[in-house]
Design an enzyme around this catalytic site. Structure first.
Site, PDB file in Angstrom:
ATOM      1  N   ILE A 165      -1.637  18.695  -9.541  1.00 11.53           N
ATOM      2  CA  ILE A 165      -2.770  19.517  -9.971  1.00 11.53           C
ATOM      3  C   ILE A 165      -2.286  20.867 -10.473  1.00 11.53           C
ATOM      4  CG2 ILE A 165      -4.935  20.590  -9.264  1.00 11.53           C
ATOM      5  CD1 ILE A 165      -5.237  18.440  -7.138  1.00 11.53           C
ATOM      6  N   SER A 209     -10.068  18.931   0.971  1.00 10.03           N
ATOM      7  CA  SER A 209      -9.952  17.480   0.865  1.00 10.03           C
ATOM      8  C   SER A 209     -11.284  16.792   1.107  1.00 10.03           C
ATOM      9  CB  SER A 209      -8.923  16.961   1.873  1.00 10.03           C
ATOM     10  OG  SER A 209      -8.928  15.555   1.915  1.00 10.03           O
ATOM     11  N   TYR A 248      -4.520  16.621   9.307  1.00 13.15           N
ATOM     12  CA  TYR A 248      -4.591  17.147   7.940  1.00 13.15           C
ATOM     13  C   TYR A 248      -6.017  17.590   7.604  1.00 13.15           C
ATOM     14  CZ  TYR A 248      -4.256  16.911   2.775  1.00 13.15           C
ATOM     15  OH  TYR A 248      -4.305  17.167   1.424  1.00 13.15           O
ATOM     16  N   ASN A 252      -9.752  11.541  -4.084  1.00 10.23           N
ATOM     17  CA  ASN A 252      -8.388  11.013  -4.197  1.00 10.23           C
ATOM     18  C   ASN A 252      -7.881  11.199  -5.626  1.00 10.23           C
ATOM     19  OD1 ASN A 252      -9.630   9.622  -1.755  1.00 10.23           O
ATOM     20  ND2 ASN A 252      -7.510   8.935  -1.607  1.00 10.23           N
ATOM     21  N   VAL A 311      -3.340   5.286  -6.759  1.00 15.65           N
ATOM     22  CA  VAL A 311      -3.411   4.807  -8.143  1.00 15.65           C
ATOM     23  C   VAL A 311      -2.085   5.052  -8.851  1.00 15.65           C
ATOM     24  CG1 VAL A 311      -4.586   5.034 -10.358  1.00 15.65           C
ATOM     25  CG2 VAL A 311      -5.905   5.179  -8.242  1.00 15.65           C
ATOM     26  N   VAL A 325       0.335  -2.045   0.089  1.00 19.25           N
ATOM     27  CA  VAL A 325      -1.088  -1.929   0.415  1.00 19.25           C
ATOM     28  C   VAL A 325      -1.237  -1.861   1.932  1.00 19.25           C
ATOM     29  CG1 VAL A 325      -3.344  -3.045   0.308  1.00 19.25           C
ATOM     30  CG2 VAL A 325      -1.793  -3.162  -1.656  1.00 19.25           C
ATOM     31  N   PHE A 326      -1.883  -0.810   2.425  1.00 18.67           N
ATOM     32  CA  PHE A 326      -2.147  -0.677   3.848  1.00 18.67           C
ATOM     33  C   PHE A 326      -3.332  -1.561   4.229  1.00 18.67           C
ATOM     34  CE2 PHE A 326       0.068   3.279   2.845  1.00 18.67           C
ATOM     35  CZ  PHE A 326       1.005   3.338   3.866  1.00 18.67           C
ATOM     36  N   ARG A 358      -3.455   2.282   8.637  1.00 18.08           N
ATOM     37  CA  ARG A 358      -3.216   3.559   9.317  1.00 18.08           C
ATOM     38  C   ARG A 358      -4.460   3.971  10.090  1.00 18.08           C
ATOM     39  NH1 ARG A 358      -1.087   6.684   3.995  1.00 18.08           N
ATOM     40  NH2 ARG A 358      -3.184   6.019   3.386  1.00 18.08           N
ATOM     41  N   ASP A 386      -7.146   6.410   8.480  1.00 20.80           N
ATOM     42  CA  ASP A 386      -7.844   6.025   7.252  1.00 20.80           C
ATOM     43  C   ASP A 386      -9.272   5.574   7.569  1.00 20.80           C
ATOM     44  OD1 ASP A 386      -5.911   6.548   5.341  1.00 20.80           O
ATOM     45  OD2 ASP A 386      -4.972   4.582   5.549  1.00 20.80           O
TER      46      ASP A 386
END
Length: 331
Positions: free
Chosen positions: A12, A113, A138, A167, A182, A197-198, A263, A266
């Site tokens: 960013i 976030s 976080y 995201n 992505v 992939v989680f 995780r 998530d």
């Protein structure tokens, strides 16, 4: 007028510096190490570690707008060492706010976030009025800085706003940090590597292109005394398997998947209600996920020196009209 981008070396920050450099605004950007940084006309780099830097008064001299993007942790690393996360990110952010208190008129735009401060969603899409119940250290730290920003606004008149960003994805995203599903998937697809992939890949996220995020930040920086928090996203949810299917359509082949354990931090679904951004900032996203993936792959082919066929015509130009899907408010 001078803008300060605190944390200008990330995906960013770099894009924001490029956009600011094309205007009449002078720009200073900070990074912990001044290595492998873009040479942008009119941009001055300073070495600043948010955790230890104290000479904020000198740095803010002549600055009108601070874009606060610096953050040393990601959700997984913050959970492993939450005390370090607080010392490096929360304390450093508060030091910056204290200096801004001594510099009247400075506008602070903080990149919070949208994917972690809310926690499990009671309903979708999630508006700014939704309870904040972050599961990760976080998200707790990001929310804590939001609260300090509001405290400094109410008690001392510091003109700050928090943008809860979804995201974000885009080329030049640091894959070593493990952020940006992505972008990570797209790089792996072009390299012929398995996509990690989680869990089942059914988790739903609000994926927003970096160019849309930068446009929102600039809009927030130019509108003084507009309060937050404000969600910045696409307003549309896609699962990880949706993203993979879109990538497969573009590259024209099936992509190998490597399944890893889910995780704990998530949440199952995160989709942002972005109506407040339109109302307060006059901002709406211009890039939907299909176009964003095509733009991303076009840039990554150059970055990785990989040629890959596409079912869509390549483009790296943001359209003048919005191509994003619209938010539907659930009852």
């Amino acid at each position: 007028m001078t803008s300060l981008v605190v944390g200008g070396s990330g995906v960013i920050g770099r894009r924001l510096c490029e956009r600011l450099s094309r205007s009449a605004v002078g720009t200073i950007a900070t990074a912990r190490t001044l290595v492998d940084l873009p040479a942008v006309p009119g941009l001055r780099w300073r070495s600043v570690d948010l955790a230890t830097f104290e000479d904020w008064d000198e740095l803010l001299d002549g600055v009108d707008t601070i874009y606060h993007l610096a953050w040393s942790s990601i959700p997984s690393s913050a959970s492993l060492d939450p005390s370090r996360d607080i010392l490096e990110n929360v304390v450093g952010s508060v030091r910056m706010m204290e200096a801004a208190r001594r510099a009247p008129g400075v506008r602070i735009v903080f990149a919070s976030s949208g994917g972690s401060v809310y926690g499990p969603a009671d309903h979708l899409p999630v508006s700014e009025l939704h309870p904040t119940r972050p599961l990760s250290a976080y998200g707790i730290s990001k929310l804590t800085v939001e609260h300090y920003l509001e405290k400094f606004r109410l008690l001392y008149g510091v003109d700050g706003i928090a943008l809860r960003v979804g995201n974000c994805y885009g080329a030049r995203q640091h894959e070593t940090r493990g952020l940006g599903a992505v972008t990570l998937f797209a790089r792996a697809a072009l390299r012929g590597e398995p996509l990690k992939v989680f869990g089942s890949g059914a988790v739903v996220r609000d994926f927003v292109h970096v160019d849309d995020v930068v446009s929102a930040m600039i809009a927030a920086g130019t509108r003084h005394n507009v309060a937050g928090p404000i969600n910045i996203g696409s307003g549309v949810g896609h699962s990880l398997m949706d993203v993979i299917a879109k990538l497969e359509r573009v590259v024209g082949r099936r992509l190998p998947i490597e399944r890893v354990a889910p995780r704990q931090f998530d949440v199952s679904a995160s989709v942002l209600d972005i109506r407040r951004a339109d109302e307060r900032l006059g901002w709406t996203p211009a890039i939907d996920l299909d176009l964003g993936i095509e733009m991303l792959l076009s840039e990554l082919r150059t970055e990785l020196d990989v040629q890959c066929g596409s079912l869509f015509s390549s483009t790296a130009i943001i359209p003048s009209t919005s191509t994003a899907l619209k938010v539907t408010q659930e009852p």
